[in-house]
Design an enzyme around this catalytic site. Structure first.
Site, PDB file in Angstrom:
ATOM      1  N   MET A 156       9.873   7.954   1.651  1.00  0.00           N
ATOM      2  CA  MET A 156       8.489   8.401   1.678  1.00  0.00           C
ATOM      3  C   MET A 156       8.267   9.388   2.823  1.00  0.00           C
ATOM      4  O   MET A 156       7.595  10.417   2.650  1.00  0.00           O
ATOM      5  CB  MET A 156       7.550   7.214   1.846  1.00  0.00           C
ATOM      6  CG  MET A 156       6.082   7.625   2.017  1.00  0.00           C
ATOM      7  SD  MET A 156       4.991   6.251   2.470  1.00  0.00           S
ATOM      8  CE  MET A 156       5.640   5.802   4.081  1.00  0.00           C
TER       9      MET A 156
ATOM     10  N   GLY B 168       5.808   4.548  -0.711  1.00  0.00           N
ATOM     11  CA  GLY B 168       5.242   3.574   0.218  1.00  0.00           C
ATOM     12  C   GLY B 168       6.298   3.040   1.157  1.00  0.00           C
ATOM     13  O   GLY B 168       7.484   3.364   1.035  1.00  0.00           O
TER      14      GLY B 168
ATOM     15  N   GLU C  12      10.805   5.124  -0.915  1.00  0.00           N
ATOM     16  CA  GLU C  12      10.572   3.950  -0.096  1.00  0.00           C
ATOM     17  C   GLU C  12      10.843   4.244   1.374  1.00  0.00           C
ATOM     18  O   GLU C  12      11.915   4.750   1.716  1.00  0.00           O
ATOM     19  CB  GLU C  12      11.471   2.794  -0.540  1.00  0.00           C
ATOM     20  CG  GLU C  12      11.255   2.363  -1.980  1.00  0.00           C
ATOM     21  CD  GLU C  12      12.288   1.367  -2.468  1.00  0.00           C
ATOM     22  OE1 GLU C  12      12.072   0.788  -3.545  1.00  0.00           O
ATOM     23  OE2 GLU C  12      13.318   1.179  -1.778  1.00  0.00           O
ATOM     24  N   CYS C  13       9.897   3.923   2.226  1.00  0.00           N
ATOM     25  CA  CYS C  13      10.061   3.970   3.676  1.00  0.00           C
ATOM     26  C   CYS C  13      10.590   5.336   4.131  1.00  0.00           C
ATOM     27  O   CYS C  13       9.870   6.325   4.095  1.00  0.00           O
ATOM     28  CB  CYS C  13      10.952   2.824   4.128  1.00  0.00           C
ATOM     29  SG  CYS C  13      10.733   2.382   5.865  1.00  0.00           S
ATOM     30  N   GLY C  14      11.849   5.435   4.530  1.00  0.00           N
ATOM     31  CA  GLY C  14      12.398   6.721   4.944  1.00  0.00           C
ATOM     32  C   GLY C  14      12.316   7.766   3.857  1.00  0.00           C
ATOM     33  O   GLY C  14      12.131   8.959   4.134  1.00  0.00           O
TER      34      GLY C  14
END
Length: 437
Positions: A331, A421, A327-329
């Site tokens: 990814m 994502g 997730e986010c970081g």
């Protein structure tokens, strides 16, 4: 202490963001802790930063309560479960009392109503006097299902100033509980996501100083008395149960630490959870699922690039068909590289044929509904970086909508058993392994 015992329970709310809710909450948590109380804190909304402040002030993990990402039944169950071992509970609101993702849906007021607790308003009293009575009257009577029992004023210039404010509160029918004097030292730093854990630890003096001010200027005994309510009864939730035991590895250090506590507890229901630090070049432990949460990888690019053992072990896990949820970081860490604000490139895990960049930083945020394989998942997006696709790009799966059911451009990348994502998912009511079906 039995479950039927009454304990102080309250929502700290305000008319808008920037009124000082977090400052007041931190001081209240520390003041009650110094009185020998076990205080359980909660945060309305998806915020990761305020719960870290709460932990600093109280010594206990803070729990998110969010009526977009969580069902009302789950919110009540989570609140009741964590209240069982507490002598008091404090819920910090988000934005203004009635501000929701659509009208007042998901607002602090709706959370308070859902768990059955009263509200103490914090009002920024700069450049105001008796007119705050109209404001207080409006907040108290705007919704009949919102119980506003008291008010504390922030940034008060003097005792004489407070006298005007106290009289206004009394005439509005809201109990005046005291005030926080105007003080430049009591400002929390900007909530850009670059606040590191080291900086957080150095802020311990803040809740201590606010706690002392509250003891001097706020009638805490009356506040606790006004907010005493029967301890909520714990209920069992009917959640999807695992069919076999799994081993889950979670990255957790200064670079990766945006983790919902309830998500971790949910993963523990599926088997053994182990933590490791990519920042310290610890190899990925053997696992059935690797969970790479968000955080601050952009502030540790040199260290992450040098941590070759971790990067290679994650790459090997992906190539062997191992499951990864990023997730986010997390990814960004799976990409070929991350570029800093100046465009300098740092090699990362190379699992995804993408690059992440901090160039031209622009905030993107909002609630998200993610649809994968016909199932709806909910979460929140908050990031300054962006993704630069290579010529080949990567396959994507599912689609996302905003809280208002408008298309969201955010992509969910799928490569084998890797799902990555920008959306921070809340999956404590679901089977996280179903994402890979």
């Amino acid at each position: 202490m039995t479950p039927s015992t009454s304990i102080p329970q309250l929502l700290v709310a305000a008319g808008s963001s920037g009124s000082g809710k977090t400052t007041f909450t931190l001081g209240l948590l520390r003041a009650l802790k110094k009185r020998g109380l076990k205080v359980q804190s909660f945060k309305c909304g998806p915020d990761y930063i305020d719960p870290k402040f709460h932990h600093l002030a109280s010594g206990r993990s803070s729990i998110n309560l969010d009526l977009f990402m969580m069902s009302s039944e789950h919110v009540r169950a989570v609140y009741a479960r964590h209240a069982q071992t507490a002598d008091a509970t404090i819920v910090e609101g988000v934005m203004g009392l009635y501000d929701g993702y659509v009208r007042m849906h998901g607002s602090s007021a709706e959370v308070a109503r859902t768990v059955g607790i009263p509200t103490v308003l914090l009002v920024d009293a700069r450049s105001s006097a008796y007119s705050v009575g109209a404001l207080l009257y409006g907040f108290k009577h705007f919704r009949q299902d919102t119980e506003v029992v008291g008010v504390v004023f922030n940034r008060v210039a003097s005792e004489n100033h407070y006298r005007f404010l106290r009289e206004a509160a009394e005439d509005a029918g809201v109990c005046p509980l005291g005030y926080i004097p105007k003080a430049k030292l009591l400002e929390i730093p900007s909530r850009h996501l670059g606040l590191s854990l080291e900086e957080l630890e150095r802020m311990d003096a803040l809740p201590e100083e606010v706690a002392q001010m509250l003891e001097e200027h706020v009638d805490l005994d009356r506040l606790l008395s006004l907010c005493s309510r029967p301890r909520p009864q714990q209920v069992e939730e009917a959640l999807p149960q695992p069919t076999s035991s799994r081993r889950i590895a979670i990255a957790r250090d200064e670079a990766f630490n945006f983790i919902y506590e309830e998500n971790v507890l949910r993963l523990k229901a599926f088997g053994e959870v182990v933590f490791f630090s990519p920042l310290r070049d610890e190899p990925l432990p053997q696992c059935d699922l690797l969970y790479l949460p968000g955080g601050y990888p952009e502030f540790y690019l040199t260290e992450l690039a040098k941590a070759e053992h971790t990067r290679r072990s994650i790459q090997a896990h992906a190539e062997a068909g191992g499951k990864i949820l990023a997730e986010c970081g997390g990814m960004m860490y799976l990409c070929q590289a991350i570029r800093d604000e100046e465009g300098r490139s740092y090699p990362m895990c190379g699992v995804l044929d993408l690059e992440a960049t901090m160039e031209g930083m622009r905030l993107k945020l909002g609630y998200r509904k993610l649809y994968v394989g016909g199932t709806e998942w909910r979460g929140h997006e908050f990031h300054y970086s962006s993704i630069v696709a290579s010529v080949g790009g990567e396959e994507t799966t599912g689609h996302q909508l905003t809280a208002r059911d408008e298309p969201a451009p955010t992509l969910l990348y799928r490569k084998g058993n890797v799902l990555a994502g920008y959306t921070h998912l809340y999956f404590a009511e679901q089977d996280p392994f179903a994402l890979f079906d």
